[in-house]
Write a protein that holds these residues in place. Structure first.
Motif, mmCIF file in Angstrom:
data_model
loop_
_atom_site.group_PDB
_atom_site.id
_atom_site.type_symbol
_atom_site.label_atom_id
_atom_site.label_comp_id
_atom_site.label_asym_id
_atom_site.label_seq_id
_atom_site.Cartn_x
_atom_site.Cartn_y
_atom_site.Cartn_z
ATOM 1 N N GLU A 124 53.964 31.703 51.463
ATOM 2 C CA GLU A 124 53.743 30.815 52.606
ATOM 3 C C GLU A 124 54.251 29.406 52.266
ATOM 4 O O GLU A 124 54.929 28.766 53.064
ATOM 5 C CB GLU A 124 52.243 30.794 52.919
ATOM 6 N N ALA A 125 53.938 28.955 51.060
ATOM 7 C CA ALA A 125 54.365 27.620 50.625
ATOM 8 C C ALA A 125 55.883 27.536 50.615
ATOM 9 O O ALA A 125 56.475 26.559 51.078
ATOM 10 C CB ALA A 125 53.801 27.323 49.236
ATOM 11 N N ALA A 126 56.531 28.603 50.103
ATOM 12 C CA ALA A 126 57.990 28.618 50.050
ATOM 13 C C ALA A 126 58.567 28.564 51.462
ATOM 14 O O ALA A 126 59.573 27.901 51.722
ATOM 15 C CB ALA A 126 58.471 29.861 49.327
ATOM 16 N N MET B 203 44.250 45.185 46.212
ATOM 17 C CA MET B 203 44.833 43.981 46.798
ATOM 18 C C MET B 203 45.382 44.234 48.188
ATOM 19 O O MET B 203 45.561 43.354 48.994
ATOM 20 C CB MET B 203 45.956 43.472 45.904
ATOM 21 N N THR B 204 45.672 45.487 48.466
ATOM 22 C CA THR B 204 46.189 45.805 49.793
ATOM 23 C C THR B 204 45.072 45.965 50.798
ATOM 24 O O THR B 204 45.323 46.028 51.982
ATOM 25 C CB THR B 204 46.958 47.136 49.783
ATOM 26 N N LEU C 12 54.685 43.621 44.016
ATOM 27 C CA LEU C 12 54.736 42.851 45.268
ATOM 28 C C LEU C 12 53.330 42.570 45.787
ATOM 29 O O LEU C 12 53.033 41.477 46.272
ATOM 30 C CB LEU C 12 55.500 43.629 46.341
ATOM 31 N N GLN C 13 52.467 43.595 45.654
ATOM 32 C CA GLN C 13 51.124 43.426 46.189
ATOM 33 C C GLN C 13 50.305 42.442 45.375
ATOM 34 O O GLN C 13 49.287 41.943 45.851
ATOM 35 C CB GLN C 13 50.442 44.793 46.263
ATOM 36 N N ALA C 14 50.757 42.168 44.157
ATOM 37 C CA ALA C 14 50.024 41.223 43.311
ATOM 38 C C ALA C 14 50.470 39.785 43.547
ATOM 39 O O ALA C 14 49.888 38.859 42.995
ATOM 40 C CB ALA C 14 50.210 41.603 41.845
ATOM 41 N N ILE C 15 51.521 39.592 44.342
ATOM 42 C CA ILE C 15 51.991 38.221 44.593
ATOM 43 C C ILE C 15 51.117 37.600 45.679
ATOM 44 O O ILE C 15 51.007 38.147 46.769
ATOM 45 C CB ILE C 15 53.461 38.210 45.057
ATOM 46 N N PRO C 16 50.477 36.467 45.361
ATOM 47 C CA PRO C 16 49.587 35.868 46.353
ATOM 48 C C PRO C 16 50.363 35.420 47.599
ATOM 49 O O PRO C 16 51.449 34.849 47.494
ATOM 50 C CB PRO C 16 48.984 34.661 45.635
#
Lengths: 302, 297
Positions: free
Chosen positions: B193-195, A1-2, B184-188
């Protein structure tokens, strides 16, 4: 994902880059300075205690016990390292650790590879309970096993025999190794295995020719993690290895301290600490990616 | 072809699992059963380790044993404070590392370092750092104006426990940081951005978006860490030896002392066993606590 992120240009310009961090949204330069400061603190904290031992090991005795504290050695002395090295047991401790950890890792990863290959081809209803059972076994704290193992080791006459450590180390790390290998083996295409089976290859031959080579990164990950845990183990080594000739480096160094913390030549002890940890420092620097992937895979899945 | 593999057990699979199963049976399963058996017996050295059934007597003895209660309390204090600090620091470390920068791989390797170093050996390093006369902890804190005079860190109950917690937090924060970083890396990106577009401040985004999404991963880390901290032995044995005056003795160390110092093998087994029962209860409670929230998130 990175991957896309890591591949992006190094300069971290746009606010997009900081989306996940708490520093985002402020004025860009201030946020960047704060972040740089935070990173420096994090690194200093992580490296500091080990680095302090290295500095102590390189100081002349008068500077080690100087008040107020002398931070940088001047001049640098290698006396402590040399004395330590010339004293017989320390090299033996290191060799014992390397010997025990290497054999335990080989045994553990081999058995884990067999088991993982068996599990990976099982339907979920058979596999899941077994994997959870393994996880459960890995949660028992070592103190629970210590005395019965001690009885067994005594009964076999294995006090001061390397096998007294190799077998328990291999067993205690099996759950982790199986978890890492099983999830890698399951991603291999089933067709390869089938084709090899139709070609008449035995289960063992298929593991050796297909599973292990194709899942080499996972095998390396498992081996590195297991090796680190074996090198670091203390409780069993302390109990089963009673002569200097057989002690591993953790038990050897810690028993030095047992005497009295006040009579210890700290320069030599620091040198011992540095030499005992150096192999691990190198492992981490070289295999950082493998270690990270192994640890997170195990934990996230659990 | 599939039809052949439909069942769970084939002879081949059973044979593949056999070596691992045997090894685990000998090294883990049999010893666990044995320690349970020892814990309801008196075992003495004089008559050659023979067992004398004692029933629940050892457990009654535990109940009346002030030292056991102290060890239990020490273990609880150590576990709760270490794990709480590790989680906080670990998430903070992950936030710092979660961005692209030059040398990120090296930084991650350096942050990993404490995790990989042997606890028993680094416990000595920490004893040196907290040394009363020549320790760098005293010197740094005095230079920063935080300490009026040097402290004998390992010579007093509260500061000795504090020093041990610091050493443990140092060692185990990397593990939490790694888990949190993977989380953290799994959070889209779009979610954050929406927040942001909704006008949430950085802190609000962290509290309301990032943290809830990290929760499942963090709870796994808490469970692992709590179990390990509860079984802490190496650090205590080397750094303080349980002292001063038993004020840092953990359950594991007390069991060890019963085994190899007092040669009271039955009682040592009872001490070790109760420790495990408590850990099991702890884990089950954590899992139960985690489940509904994890699903909600």
């Amino acid at each position: 994902m990175t991957a896309p992120r890591g591949g992006a240009p190094r300069r971290t310009g746009g606010p997009r880059d900081r989306a996940g961090t708490a520093t985002a949204g402020r004025g860009v330069p201030a946020a960047r300075v704060l972040w740089g400061l935070a990173l420096a603190l994090v690194l200093a904290w992580s490296v500091g205690p080990a680095a302090w031992q290295a500095l102590t090991a390189l100081k002349p005795d008068a500077q080690i016990t100087h008040v107020p504290t002398v931070y940088l050695p001047h001049p640098v002395t290698w006396k402590h390292v040399e004395t330590l090295w010339s004293r017989k047991p320390f090299g033996t401790y290191l060799a014992n650790s390397a010997w025990v950890a290497t054999w335990a890792t080989l045994l553990c990863v081999s058995f884990a590879a067999l088991a993982a290959a068996g599990l990976a081809r099982m339907p979920g209803r058979g596999r899941e309970p077994l994997l959870l059972g393994l996880l459960f076994l890995s949660l028992f704290p070592p103190i629970l096993l210590l005395f019965p193992l001690y009885e067994g080791v005594r009964w076999l006459g294995w006090i001061n025999h390397p096998l007294a450590l190799i077998l328990p180390y291999a067993a205690l790390n099996l759950p982790l190794a199986v978890w890492v290998l099983e999830s890698a083996f399951r991603q291999l295409p089933l067709e390869l295995d089938e084709a090899a089976r139709l070609d008449g290859l035995s289960a063992l031959a298929r593991i050796r020719r297909i599973h292990l080579p194709l899942a080499m990164p996972a095998v390396a990950t498992a081996a590195i993690l297991v090796f680190i845990f074996c090198w670091n183990e203390f409780m069993l080594a302390l109990t089963f290895m009673t002569t200097d000739a057989r002690k591993t480096v953790t038990a050897g160094i810690a028993s030095v301290s047992g005497a009295s913390l006040y009579e210890i030549p700290w320069g030599q002890l620091s040198a011992a600490i540095v030499l005992a940890t150096l192999p691990l420092v190198l492992l981490v620097l070289v295999f950082e990616r493998r270690i990270v992937s192994g640890l997170t895979r195990g934990a996230i899945k659990g | 072809m599939r039809a052949v593999r439909a069942g769970v057990w084939t002879r081949e699979r059973a044979l593949l699992l056999l070596p691992a199963a045997l090894l685990l049976a000998v090294v883990v399963v049999v010893p666990v059963l044995r320690v349970l058996m020892l814990s309801v017996n008196r075992v003495e050295l004089e008559d050659g380790f023979r067992l004398h059934l004692a029933g629940i007597e050892p457990y009654l003895r535990l109940w009346l044993d002030g030292r056991w209660w102290t060890a239990l309390r020490n273990t609880a204090v150590f576990t709760v404070s270490s794990v709480a600090l590790e989680m906080t620091l670990g998430v903070a470390f992950a936030l710092v590392l979660h961005r692209a920068f030059r040398g990120r791989g090296l930084a991650r390797a350096l942050v990993m370092l404490p995790w990989a170093l042997p606890t028993a050996v680094m416990a000595l390093a920490w004893a040196w750092i907290f040394n009363d006369s020549f320790g760098v902890a005293n010197d740094l804190l005095r230079r920063l104006g935080l300490l009026p005079h040097p402290i004998a860190w390992l010579g007093q109950p509260v500061t000795a426990m504090l020093a041990m917690v610091v050493a443990d937090v140092w060692k185990t924060t990397p593990f939490v940081a790694l888990i949190a970083l993977a989380g953290l890396q799994a959070i889209p990106e779009q979610v954050l951005e929406a927040a942001r577009l909704d006008g949430l401040s950085a802190w609000q985004r962290f509290r309301r978006v990032t943290l809830p999404l990290l929760r499942p991963a963090l709870l796994v880390a808490v469970a692992f860490r709590a179990v390990q901290a509860y079984g802490a032995f190496d650090l205590v044995y080397v750094m303080t030896g349980g002292g001063p005056g038993g004020s840092t003795e953990t359950v594991s160390l007390y069991a060890f002392q019963n085994y190899f110092r007092y040669l009271d093998f039955g009682y040592g087994s009872a001490v070790a066993t109760t420790g495990v029962l408590i850990v099991t209860a702890l884990v089950l409670a954590l899992v139960r606590l985690a489940r509904p929230r994890a699903e909600a998130a």
